[in-house]
Design an enzyme around this catalytic site. Structure first.
Site, short mmCIF file in Angstrom:
data_model
loop_
_atom_site.label_atom_id
_atom_site.label_comp_id
_atom_site.label_asym_id
_atom_site.label_seq_id
_atom_site.Cartn_x
_atom_site.Cartn_y
_atom_site.Cartn_z
N GLU A 76 1.71 0.14 1.98
CA GLU A 76 2.18 1.19 2.54
C GLU A 76 1.58 2.00 3.71
O GLU A 76 1.97 2.45 4.51
CB GLU A 76 2.57 2.31 1.24
CG GLU A 76 3.46 3.35 1.68
CD GLU A 76 3.22 4.44 0.69
OE1 GLU A 76 4.06 5.54 0.65
OE2 GLU A 76 2.69 4.44 -0.47
N ASP A 77 0.24 2.18 3.36
CA ASP A 77 -0.64 3.06 4.23
C ASP A 77 -1.49 2.32 5.02
O ASP A 77 -2.35 2.76 5.80
CB ASP A 77 -1.36 4.07 3.36
CG ASP A 77 -0.58 4.66 2.15
OD1 ASP A 77 0.61 5.03 3.22
OD2 ASP A 77 -1.12 5.32 1.33
#
Length: 717
Positions: A76-77
């Site tokens: 996700e990051d």
């Protein structure tokens, strides 16, 4: 931040066979991917995944779960991808990391419709691998512990989401300690003043009473030693949110709360649970109605324990939980106990249940929900309720949520039993169907073949399963009724243009309107979604366009108005030609025409300047004046069809039809009929009144107004 070797030592303490190399690789990869990223607290971002992994070691989880925790934010990051994680750490770990990412991306505080869909996705993800939700819950726990670093509006959003979704989910999965902490952390954000007030009360109570927990713990230990029962005794004050919830539910102040302390007795063999219970009840007086035996009747998540409340030292009420060490492990870890490791192998705990069974059960129930609102209702009922245990006449145990009724009991046995329920007996006594069931009661359901679910059952039932089954049955019944009504309306509309409503004609009309089956068309007609007249016009446009008779045009129907003035018939009294009328000027917005005897005219007695003397234009009027008739008819095959035919034979059109009450033996409905004038209306009412299955027919007026003279009523048998 915990160093990698310290993390490996935490895992090795319960799993000596841990793959230390795998954990080192994951630690290094996660640190590299998150390099340069910072948390709002100013710490390196990677401290968060490491803390989540550390918290999961307290639950003795396997290497794959620990590695997933270290990597759970990489997709996700960071620039990391699923393919890269799969290549480095294998398909199992990549799938779990991807699952956590998908759960993170769910906006669980969005609109209700979207929230329902997200819940469906959440349960689907959990069904694939429940370790995903363990990582997500632990991730949420660490975020809530550090929530003070977030922006204030984000704190409120996350706290609401945690209180409404993640906390009850943790509790439903048996992780009660996590539920309590998540609730209390959310409480500190959502209502800090209340939490602080409760903590102050506890401080005052401790100053006044001394160390109550230590004294009561010693008292219990002394009694158990006398009985030669080996056990460990733990005591604690209940969490502030738990206290607040009790104060809200019971609507009492802190000073009136009794059992603010809880004690836990952990023994060896199962038999010692009941021996310890005997010791407690011999030494202290038990509180009636506060005893639960979850050992003989365990919860669906495997929880087993004996709960009792007694009047302890100085008359203070205390709750006591008694369980074995194995039961305690399941009670503490819940679903995580299924994966717990000891000495490098999966720990065998005879009380740990496979939580996938619970998820499969929930998914089966939720799949029955036909819309978002129904699904959300089922989710919340399943997650937020405690259980009661009742018995069938044969002695089988039925688990139900707290507050369940005989309707829920019937549907939990079988949907067919639920549909045919007419009465219930509890412990041999006949009771209303809305009776709330209690633990240990024996319930007998009385059925009848002719019975069908009633609308009122929706409010009586508490379980998602029962509500869904009732709604499906009612929807099917209404559709069947709509099809029957639609067939009669179509037959009458086709007959008006000299045609027959054959199956072929109906199929052709359905296809032209984008419907797959003729039954869908009939149901739409019966439900007033499509008018039968428009169906005829669609098939026979040349026949449907009947040239107007020498009727009075609408704009010429009223005498006494300016030709350019706009007027409306008042919906409260629905005046028709032949009745005395009066107009009320609406100050630039046209004129409303009322019957002279309309009760609403009293409202304008002090405004004589608004009154206009009117009368209907003499001559033949078009049948365009809608009047609402209220009928009570027998609930029997063909009755509604005959009434529709009778109305059609009077050359009156049915513009709308609505059921306002459905009973096993009769229907009450409102029918909007388009008529020419007073005499035409009188003929329609008299024709309907000649039908033997019509118990009552009258002109319907808005609530609070009196009836007009046209009515025909017979006593209902």
């Amino acid at each position: 931040m915990i160093e990698v070797e310290d993390l490996i030592a935490l895992v090795r303490a319960y799993n000596p066979r841990t793959d230390a190399t795998l954990i080192r690789q994951a630690y290094a990869y996660g640190a590299a991917m998150h390099d340069g990223q910072m948390r709002r607290s100013g710490e390196p971002y990677f401290t968060h995944p490491v803390e989540v992994a550390s918290l999961l070691t307290e639950q003795r989880l396997d290497d794959a779960t620990i590695v997933t925790a270290l990597l759970h934010d990489t997709i996700e990051d960071t620039r990391s991808t699923y393919s890269e994680i799969e290549a480095r750490f294998g398909t199992e770990i990549a799938g779990m990391v991807d699952g956590v990412t998908k759960l993170t991306n769910l906006e669980l505080t969005s609109s209700e419709t979207k929230q329902a869909e997200n819940f469906r996705k959440l349960f689907m993800a959990m069904s694939k691998d429940l370790r995903v939700i363990l990582v997500k819950l632990t991730d949420r726990l660490h975020n809530m512990r550090t929530i003070r670093h977030m922006a204030s509006h984000k704190q409120g959003q996350k706290a609401h989401e945690t209180m409404e979704i993640y906390a009850p989910l943790a509790g439903r999965m048996g992780m009660q300690w996590m539920r309590e902490e998540l609730e209390d952390l959310s409480f500190s954000v959502l209502n800090p003043e209340a939490r602080t007030s409760i903590l102050r009360r506890f401080a005052v109570l401790q100053r006044e009473s001394g160390d109550v927990i230590r004294r009561i713990t010693n008292d219990i230990e002394i009694e158990l030693n006398r009985a030669k029962i080996e056990a460990s005794v733990m005591g604690r004050a209940k969490r502030p949110f738990s206290i607040w919830r009790k104060m809200e539910e019971k609507e009492i102040g802190f000073s009136r709360l009794s059992d603010v302390y809880g004690f836990r007795i952990v023994v060896g063999p199962d038999a010692d649970c009941y021996r310890a219970l005997g010791v407690i009840h011999q030494r202290w007086r038990s509180v009636p109605g506060r005893f639960k035996d979850y050992i003989s009747q365990p919860k669906s998540n495997g929880y087993r324990s004996i709960h009792t409340t007694v009047s302890g030292r100085d008359g203070k009420r205390v709750e006591v939980q008694i369980r074995t060490r194995e039961m305690h492990e399941v009670a503490e870890r819940g679903v995580a106990a299924h994966w717990s490791y000891r000495d490098g192998v999966r720990a065998e705990n005879r009380f740990a249940v496979d939580p996938a069974e619970w998820l499969r059960m929930m998914n089966e129930r939720f799949e029955e929900a036909s819309d978002h609102a129904e699904f959300m209702e089922a989710v919340k009922l399943e997650m937020y309720t405690d259980q009661v245990f009742c018995f069938t006449p044969k002695g089988d145990v039925v688990k139900l949520p707290k507050g369940a009724t005989p309707i829920d009991f019937a549907y939990s046995i079988h949907t067919r039993i639920g549909h045919r329920t007419v009465a219930a007996k509890v412990d041999g006594m006949r009771v209303p169907l809305w009776t709330r069931l209690r633990n240990g009661q024996s319930v007998e359901i009385v059925t009848a073949e002719a019975q069908a679910p009633q609308d009122s059952w929706i409010d009586i039932a508490t379980t998602g399963r029962a509500k869904s089954a009732i709604r499906r049955a009612l929807k099917a019944e209404r559709r069947s009724g709509h099809i029957r009504l639609g067939r009669e309306l179509a037959r009458a509309a086709f007959a008006q243009v000299g045609k027959r409503a054959t199956d072929k004609a109906l199929r052709t009309a359905a296809a032209s309107l984008g419907l797959s089956r003729d039954e869908d068309l009939l149901a739409a007609i019966g439900a007033s979604e499509i008018s039968a007249r428009s169906v005829v016009a669609n098939l026979y446009p040349e026949l449907a366009q009947v040239p107007p008779a020498p009727d009075v045009a609408p704009e010429e129907a009223i005498v006494g108005l300016d030709p350019k003035a706009h007027f409306d018939r008042a919906p409260c009294c629905q005046p028709v030609p032949g009745e005395r009328i009066v107009g009320i000027s609406n100050k630039g917005h046209g004129v409303t025409v009322h019957a002279i005897d309309c009760p609403r005219m009293a409202e304008f007695e002090d405004q004589p300047d608004r009154w206009i003397d009117l009368q209907w234009q003499p001559g033949h009027h078009a049948p365009r004046n809608a009047v609402t008739l209220e009928m009570v008819i027998s609930n029997a095959p063909g009755v509604l069809g005959r009434i529709c035919i009778l109305i059609a034979e009077q050359n009156a059109n049915i513009a709308d039809l609505r059921f306002v009450d459905r009973k096993p033996d009769f229907f009450r409905l409102l029918i909007d009929v388009e008529v020419r004038d007073r005499e035409h209306l009188h003929g329609v009412i008299m024709a309907a009144d000649t039908e033997s299955d019509v118990a009552q027919v009258r002109r319907h007026r808005e609530e609070g107004t009196r009836r007009v003279p046209f009515r025909s009523e017979r006593a209902t048998a």
